[in-house]
Design a protein around this motif. Structure first.
Motif, PDB file in Angstrom:
ATOM      1  N   GLU A  39      14.006 -10.842   5.372  1.00 31.52           N
ATOM      2  CA  GLU A  39      13.874 -10.803   6.671  1.00 31.52           C
ATOM      3  C   GLU A  39      12.869 -11.407   7.119  1.00 31.52           C
ATOM      4  O   GLU A  39      11.521 -10.960   6.405  1.00 31.52           O
ATOM      5  N   PHE A  40      12.508 -12.863   7.973  1.00 34.91           N
ATOM      6  CA  PHE A  40      11.599 -13.994   8.282  1.00 34.91           C
ATOM      7  C   PHE A  40      11.744 -12.413  10.249  1.00 34.91           C
ATOM      8  O   PHE A  40      12.100 -12.900  10.034  1.00 34.91           O
ATOM      9  N   LYS A  41      10.393 -12.651  10.852  1.00 35.92           N
ATOM     10  CA  LYS A  41       9.964 -11.723  11.718  1.00 35.92           C
ATOM     11  C   LYS A  41       9.536 -13.581  12.388  1.00 35.92           C
ATOM     12  O   LYS A  41       8.276 -13.861  12.513  1.00 35.92           O
ATOM     13  N   LEU A  42      10.453 -15.141  13.364  1.00 35.08           N
ATOM     14  CA  LEU A  42       9.252 -15.746  13.493  1.00 35.08           C
ATOM     15  C   LEU A  42       9.595 -14.911  15.000  1.00 35.08           C
ATOM     16  O   LEU A  42       9.771 -15.834  16.018  1.00 35.08           O
ATOM     17  N   TYR A  76      -9.305 -12.161   8.723  1.00 34.53           N
ATOM     18  CA  TYR A  76      -8.391 -12.988   8.733  1.00 34.53           C
ATOM     19  C   TYR A  76      -7.592 -12.636   8.112  1.00 34.53           C
ATOM     20  O   TYR A  76      -5.852 -12.355   8.800  1.00 34.53           O
ATOM     21  N   GLU A  77      -7.380 -11.834   7.290  1.00 33.84           N
ATOM     22  CA  GLU A  77      -5.846 -10.876   7.107  1.00 33.84           C
ATOM     23  C   GLU A  77      -4.961 -10.367   7.957  1.00 33.84           C
ATOM     24  O   GLU A  77      -4.547 -10.620   7.976  1.00 33.84           O
ATOM     25  N   LYS A  78      -6.496  -9.190   8.731  1.00 31.65           N
ATOM     26  CA  LYS A  78      -5.128  -8.464  10.053  1.00 31.65           C
ATOM     27  C   LYS A  78      -4.398  -9.392  10.666  1.00 31.65           C
ATOM     28  O   LYS A  78      -3.457  -9.360  11.347  1.00 31.65           O
ATOM     29  N   GLU A  79      -5.392 -10.597  11.262  1.00 28.60           N
ATOM     30  CA  GLU A  79      -4.907 -11.581  12.301  1.00 28.60           C
ATOM     31  C   GLU A  79      -4.004 -12.289  11.572  1.00 28.60           C
ATOM     32  O   GLU A  79      -2.525 -12.104  12.408  1.00 28.60           O
ATOM     33  N   LEU A  80      -3.861 -12.681  10.317  1.00 27.36           N
ATOM     34  CA  LEU A  80      -2.415 -13.281   9.513  1.00 27.36           C
ATOM     35  C   LEU A  80      -1.358 -12.627   9.539  1.00 27.36           C
ATOM     36  O   LEU A  80      -0.303 -12.787   9.964  1.00 27.36           O
ATOM     37  N   ILE A  81      -1.382 -11.194   9.218  1.00 25.47           N
ATOM     38  CA  ILE A  81      -0.529 -10.158   9.132  1.00 25.47           C
ATOM     39  C   ILE A  81       0.307  -9.706  10.313  1.00 25.47           C
ATOM     40  O   ILE A  81       1.549  -9.508  10.476  1.00 25.47           O
ATOM     41  N   ASN A  82      -0.630  -9.295  11.612  1.00 23.47           N
ATOM     42  CA  ASN A  82       0.129  -9.328  12.380  1.00 23.47           C
ATOM     43  C   ASN A  82       0.324 -10.681  13.088  1.00 23.47           C
ATOM     44  O   ASN A  82       1.750 -10.380  13.988  1.00 23.47           O
ATOM     45  N   SER A  83      -0.074 -11.955  13.001  1.00 25.25           N
ATOM     46  CA  SER A  83       0.710 -12.530  13.622  1.00 25.25           C
ATOM     47  C   SER A  83       2.649 -13.728  12.627  1.00 25.25           C
ATOM     48  O   SER A  83       2.884 -13.782  13.290  1.00 25.25           O
ATOM     49  N   LEU A  84       1.449 -13.174  11.513  1.00 28.92           N
ATOM     50  CA  LEU A  84       3.010 -13.806  10.859  1.00 28.92           C
ATOM     51  C   LEU A  84       4.388 -12.926  10.055  1.00 28.92           C
ATOM     52  O   LEU A  84       5.422 -13.689   9.928  1.00 28.92           O
ATOM     53  N   LEU A  85       3.857 -11.664   9.845  1.00 29.42           N
ATOM     54  CA  LEU A  85       4.740 -10.546   9.753  1.00 29.42           C
ATOM     55  C   LEU A  85       5.492 -10.765   8.681  1.00 29.42           C
ATOM     56  O   LEU A  85       6.702 -10.571   8.529  1.00 29.42           O
ATOM     57  N   LEU A  86       4.984 -10.951   7.230  1.00 28.61           N
ATOM     58  CA  LEU A  86       5.693 -11.431   6.212  1.00 28.61           C
ATOM     59  C   LEU A  86       6.537 -10.979   4.997  1.00 28.61           C
ATOM     60  O   LEU A  86       5.963  -9.060   5.872  1.00 28.61           O
ATOM     61  N   PRO A  87       7.577 -10.584   4.836  1.00 27.17           N
ATOM     62  CA  PRO A  87       8.384  -9.482   4.396  1.00 27.17           C
ATOM     63  C   PRO A  87       8.344  -8.283   3.458  1.00 27.17           C
ATOM     64  O   PRO A  87       8.050  -7.788   3.216  1.00 27.17           O
ATOM     65  N   PHE A  88       7.065  -8.680   2.501  1.00 30.33           N
ATOM     66  CA  PHE A  88       6.193  -8.004   1.554  1.00 30.33           C
ATOM     67  C   PHE A  88       4.830  -7.529   2.728  1.00 30.33           C
ATOM     68  O   PHE A  88       4.465  -6.781   1.578  1.00 30.33           O
ATOM     69  N   ASN A  89       4.651  -7.774   3.150  1.00 33.04           N
ATOM     70  CA  ASN A  89       3.535  -7.275   4.113  1.00 33.04           C
ATOM     71  C   ASN A  89       4.208  -5.835   4.724  1.00 33.04           C
ATOM     72  O   ASN A  89       4.651  -6.020   5.859  1.00 33.04           O
TER      73      ASN A  89
END
Length: 176
Positions: free
Chosen positions: A18-21, A147-160
């Motif tokens: 599941e991807f959350k775009l 940057y990791e925090k911001e990327l996780i919060n923005s992208l919501l990747l399936p395995f994070n």
């Protein structure tokens, strides 16, 4: 339904991601900073060898004298350059016992065959032959963490699974 169709359906279901775009979260990402996160600045390597039973020799090219970000992707070559799916972003801080290369290796060495991190185990079980790794060395642990925090919060990747922002985490838990 034939047995073959049922078995195929079961196989497909097990590989569903599941991807959350959410463009609103993308727009919140702080693009103003010292580090250019453009894809041209990341290095990409095949993560495992052809048989997917060992790390690819290209991992030796990942720096062991710095920290940085890394991104696992699943690549399908049906439409070259178009079907690569980001699934997990992580970080490696530079410390006396940790660095970017060591952290990237740990995923295969520690998590590929255990259930300590079930989604990472799933990533290896179903897509090991198609895993690629992007990595970006960064100058400071402060940059790496932010940057990791911001990327996780923005992208919501399936395995994070760990989302740093409390409000975003609550929102995703409310609508699983």
């Amino acid at each position: 339904m034939t047995t073959a169709a049922f078995d195929l359906g079961e196989e497909i279901e097990l590989r569903k991601l599941e991807f959350k775009l959410h463009t609103g979260l993308w727009n919140k990402f702080n693009k103003v900073g010292k580090v250019d996160l453009s894809l041209v600045n990341w290095k990409s390597i095949k993560y495992l060898n052809v048989r997917a039973n060992q790390l690819h020799t290209d991992l030796k090219n990942i720096p062991d004298n710095s920290g940085g970000l890394y991104l696992f992707t699943i690549k399908c070559d049906i439409i070259p350059g178009m079907t690569e799916f980001p699934v997990y972003i992580g970080r490696a801080q530079k410390t006396a016992t940790q660095n970017l290369r060591k952290r990237c290796k740990e995923y295969f060495q520690k998590y590929s065959k255990t259930n300590e991190r079930p989604l990472i185990t799933k990533m290896f079980k179903y897509w090991s032959k198609n895993l690629f790794l992007y990595y970006l060395p960064l100058p400071t642990n402060h940059d790496i963490i932010n940057y990791e925090k911001e990327l996780i919060n923005s992208l919501l990747l399936p395995f994070n699974t760990e989302i740093p922002d409390k409000e975003i985490k609550q929102a995703t838990l409310a609508f699983p």
